[in-house]
Each structure stands twice: as structure tokens, then as C-alpha cells.
Design a protein around this motif. Structure first.
Motif, PDB file in Angstrom:
ATOM      1  N   PRO A 232      -2.314  17.851   7.517  1.00  0.00           N
ATOM      2  CA  PRO A 232      -1.348  18.586   8.326  1.00  0.00           C
ATOM      3  C   PRO A 232      -1.167  18.008   9.735  1.00  0.00           C
ATOM      4  O   PRO A 232      -0.197  18.326  10.398  1.00  0.00           O
ATOM      5  CB  PRO A 232      -1.923  20.003   8.398  1.00  0.00           C
ATOM      6  N   THR A 233      -2.082  17.157  10.169  1.00  0.00           N
ATOM      7  CA  THR A 233      -1.945  16.565  11.504  1.00  0.00           C
ATOM      8  C   THR A 233      -1.076  15.308  11.498  1.00  0.00           C
ATOM      9  O   THR A 233      -0.725  14.809  12.560  1.00  0.00           O
ATOM     10  CB  THR A 233      -3.322  16.225  12.101  1.00  0.00           C
ATOM     11  N   TYR A 234      -0.732  14.791  10.313  1.00  0.00           N
ATOM     12  CA  TYR A 234       0.090  13.571  10.237  1.00  0.00           C
ATOM     13  C   TYR A 234       1.566  13.924  10.421  1.00  0.00           C
ATOM     14  O   TYR A 234       2.137  14.677   9.645  1.00  0.00           O
ATOM     15  CB  TYR A 234      -0.110  12.849   8.908  1.00  0.00           C
ATOM     16  N   THR A 235       2.151  13.350  11.461  1.00  0.00           N
ATOM     17  CA  THR A 235       3.554  13.621  11.778  1.00  0.00           C
ATOM     18  C   THR A 235       4.351  12.346  12.013  1.00  0.00           C
ATOM     19  O   THR A 235       5.472  12.397  12.504  1.00  0.00           O
ATOM     20  CB  THR A 235       3.656  14.507  13.042  1.00  0.00           C
ATOM     21  N   ALA A 236       3.776  11.191  11.672  1.00  0.00           N
ATOM     22  CA  ALA A 236       4.467   9.928  11.907  1.00  0.00           C
ATOM     23  C   ALA A 236       4.194   8.979  10.748  1.00  0.00           C
ATOM     24  O   ALA A 236       3.232   9.146  10.007  1.00  0.00           O
ATOM     25  CB  ALA A 236       3.996   9.304  13.223  1.00  0.00           C
ATOM     26  N   MET A 237       5.072   7.983  10.599  1.00  0.00           N
ATOM     27  CA  MET A 237       4.900   7.009   9.522  1.00  0.00           C
ATOM     28  C   MET A 237       5.316   5.624   9.986  1.00  0.00           C
ATOM     29  O   MET A 237       6.035   5.452  10.960  1.00  0.00           O
ATOM     30  CB  MET A 237       5.711   7.384   8.297  1.00  0.00           C
ATOM     31  N   GLY A 238       4.845   4.639   9.226  1.00  0.00           N
ATOM     32  CA  GLY A 238       5.215   3.253   9.437  1.00  0.00           C
ATOM     33  C   GLY A 238       4.894   2.497   8.167  1.00  0.00           C
ATOM     34  O   GLY A 238       4.730   3.095   7.105  1.00  0.00           O
ATOM     35  N   CYS A 239       4.786   1.191   8.268  1.00  0.00           N
ATOM     36  CA  CYS A 239       4.353   0.411   7.108  1.00  0.00           C
ATOM     37  C   CYS A 239       3.780  -0.916   7.586  1.00  0.00           C
ATOM     38  O   CYS A 239       4.062  -1.375   8.697  1.00  0.00           O
ATOM     39  CB  CYS A 239       5.488   0.191   6.107  1.00  0.00           C
ATOM     40  N   THR A 240       2.946  -1.478   6.731  1.00  0.00           N
ATOM     41  CA  THR A 240       2.436  -2.820   6.964  1.00  0.00           C
ATOM     42  C   THR A 240       2.786  -3.665   5.753  1.00  0.00           C
ATOM     43  O   THR A 240       2.964  -3.144   4.645  1.00  0.00           O
ATOM     44  CB  THR A 240       0.907  -2.836   7.192  1.00  0.00           C
ATOM     45  N   ILE A 241       2.883  -4.954   5.978  1.00  0.00           N
ATOM     46  CA  ILE A 241       3.221  -5.901   4.912  1.00  0.00           C
ATOM     47  C   ILE A 241       2.127  -6.955   4.901  1.00  0.00           C
ATOM     48  O   ILE A 241       1.819  -7.548   5.944  1.00  0.00           O
ATOM     49  CB  ILE A 241       4.608  -6.525   5.154  1.00  0.00           C
ATOM     50  N   THR A 242       1.522  -7.144   3.734  1.00  0.00           N
ATOM     51  CA  THR A 242       0.419  -8.101   3.647  1.00  0.00           C
ATOM     52  C   THR A 242       0.917  -9.518   3.889  1.00  0.00           C
ATOM     53  O   THR A 242       2.090  -9.826   3.691  1.00  0.00           O
ATOM     54  CB  THR A 242      -0.283  -8.032   2.278  1.00  0.00           C
ATOM     55  N   THR A 243       0.010 -10.361   4.303  1.00  0.00           N
ATOM     56  CA  THR A 243       0.365 -11.746   4.567  1.00  0.00           C
ATOM     57  C   THR A 243       0.770 -12.462   3.281  1.00  0.00           C
ATOM     58  O   THR A 243       0.142 -12.307   2.243  1.00  0.00           O
ATOM     59  CB  THR A 243      -0.774 -12.522   5.249  1.00  0.00           C
ATOM     60  N   SER A 244       1.835 -13.220   3.388  1.00  0.00           N
ATOM     61  CA  SER A 244       2.240 -14.049   2.251  1.00  0.00           C
ATOM     62  C   SER A 244       1.567 -15.410   2.333  1.00  0.00           C
ATOM     63  O   SER A 244       1.543 -16.151   1.355  1.00  0.00           O
ATOM     64  CB  SER A 244       3.755 -14.235   2.234  1.00  0.00           C
ATOM     65  N   GLY A 245       1.054 -15.745   3.527  1.00  0.00           N
ATOM     66  CA  GLY A 245       0.466 -17.064   3.719  1.00  0.00           C
ATOM     67  C   GLY A 245       1.513 -18.161   3.640  1.00  0.00           C
ATOM     68  O   GLY A 245       1.183 -19.326   3.437  1.00  0.00           O
ATOM     69  N   GLU A 246       2.771 -17.776   3.796  1.00  0.00           N
ATOM     70  CA  GLU A 246       3.890 -18.721   3.675  1.00  0.00           C
ATOM     71  C   GLU A 246       4.810 -18.586   4.885  1.00  0.00           C
ATOM     72  O   GLU A 246       5.465 -17.560   5.061  1.00  0.00           O
ATOM     73  CB  GLU A 246       4.699 -18.439   2.394  1.00  0.00           C
TER      74      GLU A 246
END
Length: 161
Positions: free
Chosen positions: A121-135
Motif C-alpha cells: 500500500p505504500t507503493y505509489t510510483a513506477m518505472g522500469c529497468t532494462i537489462t544490459t544487452s552488452g551491445e
């Protein structure tokens, strides 16, 4: 007259334009406080083969999103945007990933703020991460589309709490 795409949704660019996935990407975060439903839209330019993974994250405030989602989020993928314009529903999951191969791809992940609140209930924000492609030749661009609870010509800022 019904509000249009711009009036009904808040659109927030989550990356500084087109960025390389070499080394991974941490996207900007947004508040979900005035949001009925959110979508993370990603476009990948894959010059080298890699099954890059997208991790939606949540947190207690904008700028502090680092917790992976624990609920299965619906998502769609077009594994080759030069051959088709069709997004295909994938199995709902806590992550999404590009198809292994050299093809430009389009992915959309749906985030329900109620599912975020059920996680904590304390989560009120979002985002995302993208793993490294190494490319160094692989790139992506990310935009959030936030369906506002109260559509208006100038919705409140989503990049602050």
C-alpha cells in the motif's frame, strides 16, 4: 465531446530519447497517484541479437523505484516492426523480453495501480529497468502512457509526487 488521446492520457518520456542498452537502462519514474491505468511503451532497435529483459519496478515515491513487481502484468510484443504492425499478447508476467534476434521490436506492458497497491500500500510510483544487452549497437526508447482518473487539458505532473 470526449477528451482525446492527449487530454485523457499523460505521456511521459522515460529515457533521454533513444539510448543504448549496452550497460543497461534505468528509466525515469512516475507517480501513480492520479492514474487509473499505466502502460510502459518500449521500442527497441536491435542491430545485434539479444533477448533484452524489461523489469517494471515500483516504489514509495518518484525517484525511489527499485522493487520488482510481484504481480503478473499483461504485455504485448511485435517481434519485428519492419515485417508487421501487430502487437501479440504474451503470457502475463513480472518481466517482459525482446525476442532473440536482429529485429526492431515494439513492447507494451500494462501496469494496474491497484495491483501495485496490493503489492504494498505504500507503493505509489513506477518505472522500469532494462537489462544490459552488452551491445553498443542496440538501442531503445521508452514512453509511459498514464490514463488519468480525471482527464483534463493540463493534467498534474507525474514526475513529482
Amino acid at each position: 465531446m470526449n477528451p482525446g488521446f492527449v487530454e485523457q492520457y499523460k505521456h511521459v518520456v522515460a529515457t533521454a530519447g533513444i539510448v543504448t542498452t549496452n550497460g543497461g537502462v534505468t528509466c525515469d519514474t512516475v507517480s501513480l497517484k492520479n492514474v487509473h491505468k499505466a502502460w510502459i511503451e518500449l521500442v527497441f532497435l536491435q542491430a545485434a541479437t539479444h533477448a533484452t529483459v524489461i523489469n517494471p519496478v515500483v516504489g514509495t515515491a518518484v525517484g525511489s523505484c527499485a522493487t520488482a513487481i510481484t504481480f503478473a502484468a499483461p504485455w504485448w510484443k511485435n517481434a519485428d516492426i519492419s515485417a508487421s504492425d501487430t502487437l501479440v499478447a504474451q503470457t502475463a508476467a513480472t518481466t517482459a523480453s525482446c525476442t532473440l534476434g536482429v529485429a526492431n521490436q515494439h513492447i507494451i506492458i500494462e501496469i494496474d495501480p491497484q495491483a501495485v497497491a496490493a503489492q504494498s500500500p505504500t507503493y505509489t510510483a513506477m518505472g522500469c529497468t532494462i537489462t544490459t544487452s552488452g551491445e553498443a549497437t542496440n538501442f531503445c526508447s521508452v514512453v509511459y502512457h498514464l490514463l488519468e482518473r480525471y482527464p483534463q487539458a493540463t493534467p498534474p505532473a507525474a514526475i513529482t509526487d
